[in-house]
Design a protein around this motif. Sequence first.
Motif, mmCIF file in Angstrom:
data_model
loop_
_atom_site.group_PDB
_atom_site.id
_atom_site.type_symbol
_atom_site.label_atom_id
_atom_site.label_comp_id
_atom_site.label_asym_id
_atom_site.label_seq_id
_atom_site.Cartn_x
_atom_site.Cartn_y
_atom_site.Cartn_z
ATOM 1 N N MET A 272 67.851 20.368 89.652
ATOM 2 C CA MET A 272 68.474 18.624 89.209
ATOM 3 C C MET A 272 68.358 18.873 90.860
ATOM 4 N N THR A 273 68.621 18.534 91.612
ATOM 5 C CA THR A 273 68.424 17.919 93.084
ATOM 6 C C THR A 273 67.318 17.931 93.651
ATOM 7 N N GLY A 274 66.824 19.882 93.702
ATOM 8 C CA GLY A 274 65.844 20.353 94.751
ATOM 9 C C GLY A 274 66.238 20.819 95.437
ATOM 10 N N TRP A 275 67.705 21.171 95.640
ATOM 11 C CA TRP A 275 68.266 21.665 97.084
ATOM 12 C C TRP A 275 68.105 23.020 97.005
ATOM 13 N N SER A 276 68.879 23.655 97.801
ATOM 14 C CA SER A 276 68.931 24.514 98.318
ATOM 15 C C SER A 276 70.043 24.724 98.377
ATOM 16 N N ASN A 277 70.625 26.172 98.001
ATOM 17 C CA ASN A 277 72.574 26.809 98.038
ATOM 18 C C ASN A 277 72.962 26.017 99.489
ATOM 19 N N SER A 278 72.276 26.239 100.839
ATOM 20 C CA SER A 278 73.206 25.242 102.261
ATOM 21 C C SER A 278 72.841 23.672 101.718
ATOM 22 N N THR A 279 71.620 23.214 101.018
ATOM 23 C CA THR A 279 71.797 22.336 101.661
ATOM 24 C C THR A 279 72.950 21.624 100.511
ATOM 25 N N LEU A 280 73.535 21.644 99.535
ATOM 26 C CA LEU A 280 74.834 21.274 98.035
ATOM 27 C C LEU A 280 75.555 21.353 99.265
ATOM 28 N N TYR A 281 75.847 22.561 99.770
ATOM 29 C CA TYR A 281 77.699 22.974 100.346
ATOM 30 C C TYR A 281 76.887 21.583 101.693
ATOM 31 N N ASN A 282 75.544 21.707 102.508
ATOM 32 C CA ASN A 282 76.165 20.718 103.839
ATOM 33 C C ASN A 282 76.448 19.402 102.931
ATOM 34 N N ARG A 283 75.766 18.978 102.035
ATOM 35 C CA ARG A 283 76.223 17.438 101.233
ATOM 36 C C ARG A 283 78.002 16.935 101.057
ATOM 37 N N ILE A 284 78.013 18.257 100.082
ATOM 38 C CA ILE A 284 79.465 18.330 100.078
ATOM 39 C C ILE A 284 80.209 18.279 101.526
ATOM 40 N N ALA B 17 82.011 24.042 88.397
ATOM 41 C CA ALA B 17 80.917 23.321 87.826
ATOM 42 C C ALA B 17 80.980 22.009 87.983
ATOM 43 N N TRP B 18 79.587 21.648 87.902
ATOM 44 C CA TRP B 18 79.249 19.610 88.513
ATOM 45 C C TRP B 18 79.270 18.674 86.563
ATOM 46 N N PRO B 19 80.535 18.048 87.070
ATOM 47 C CA PRO B 19 80.238 16.384 85.879
ATOM 48 C C PRO B 19 78.492 16.703 85.735
ATOM 49 N N ARG B 20 77.843 16.688 84.781
ATOM 50 C CA ARG B 20 76.426 16.303 84.684
ATOM 51 C C ARG B 20 76.271 14.611 84.834
ATOM 52 N N SER B 21 77.376 13.726 84.459
ATOM 53 C CA SER B 21 76.632 12.311 84.690
ATOM 54 C C SER B 21 77.298 12.085 86.397
ATOM 55 N N GLU B 22 78.253 12.779 87.112
ATOM 56 C CA GLU B 22 78.507 12.814 88.182
ATOM 57 C C GLU B 22 76.566 13.129 89.121
ATOM 58 N N VAL B 23 76.187 14.488 88.482
ATOM 59 C CA VAL B 23 74.516 14.413 89.767
ATOM 60 C C VAL B 23 73.808 13.640 88.871
ATOM 61 N N GLU B 24 74.361 13.191 87.876
ATOM 62 C CA GLU B 24 73.206 12.400 87.499
ATOM 63 C C GLU B 24 73.426 10.893 87.993
ATOM 64 N N ALA B 25 74.170 10.533 87.747
ATOM 65 C CA ALA B 25 74.855 9.143 88.866
ATOM 66 C C ALA B 25 73.876 9.401 90.121
ATOM 67 N N TYR B 26 75.049 10.402 91.053
ATOM 68 C CA TYR B 26 74.124 10.642 92.561
ATOM 69 C C TYR B 26 72.436 10.715 92.661
ATOM 70 N N ILE B 27 71.633 11.266 91.921
ATOM 71 C CA ILE B 27 70.257 11.206 91.214
ATOM 72 C C ILE B 27 69.961 10.240 91.353
ATOM 73 N N GLN B 28 70.383 8.795 90.242
ATOM 74 C CA GLN B 28 69.891 7.453 90.036
ATOM 75 C C GLN B 28 70.047 7.102 91.789
ATOM 76 N N ALA B 29 71.351 6.600 91.718
ATOM 77 C CA ALA B 29 71.318 6.240 92.825
ATOM 78 C C ALA B 29 70.577 5.938 94.358
ATOM 79 N N ARG B 30 70.185 7.822 94.440
ATOM 80 C CA ARG B 30 68.985 8.453 95.128
ATOM 81 C C ARG B 30 68.021 7.181 95.137
ATOM 82 N N ILE B 31 67.459 6.771 94.279
ATOM 83 C CA ILE B 31 66.695 6.144 93.370
ATOM 84 C C ILE B 31 66.615 4.734 93.516
ATOM 85 N N ALA B 32 67.566 4.285 92.835
ATOM 86 C CA ALA B 32 67.446 2.750 93.476
ATOM 87 C C ALA B 32 67.805 3.115 95.274
#
Length: 92
Positions: free
Chosen positions: A38-50, A67-82
């Motif tokens: 969904m984010t287009g990230w690599s494994n290391s990018t995910l853990y760096n962002r965390i 696991a991650w709540p889908r709504s949180e991942v979607e909200a993160y993506i929408q925030a980046r778009i905004a």
Amino acid sequence: MQAGKYESDGTHHRTVKDKEVAQQFQEALIRKRAVLEMTGWSNSTLYNRIATGHFKPGVKVGSRMVAWPRSEVEAYIQARIAERDVEIGGAA
């Protein structure tokens, strides 16, 4: 709404209570692979962002499973778009 009342969508009939319970459980937990897709990230990018606090850590769902709540991942993506839209002066 009271249990025992029925609603129909034309093909399925269920009690109002069944519908309310189903709505409560619409939140899905998604595994790391889906987050990466969904984010287009690599494994290391995910853990760096965390690690830097830019992305919430997952929810422990097993002794070695997160696991991650889908709504949180979607909200993160929408925030980046905004943020992008603000930077470029409006929505595309």
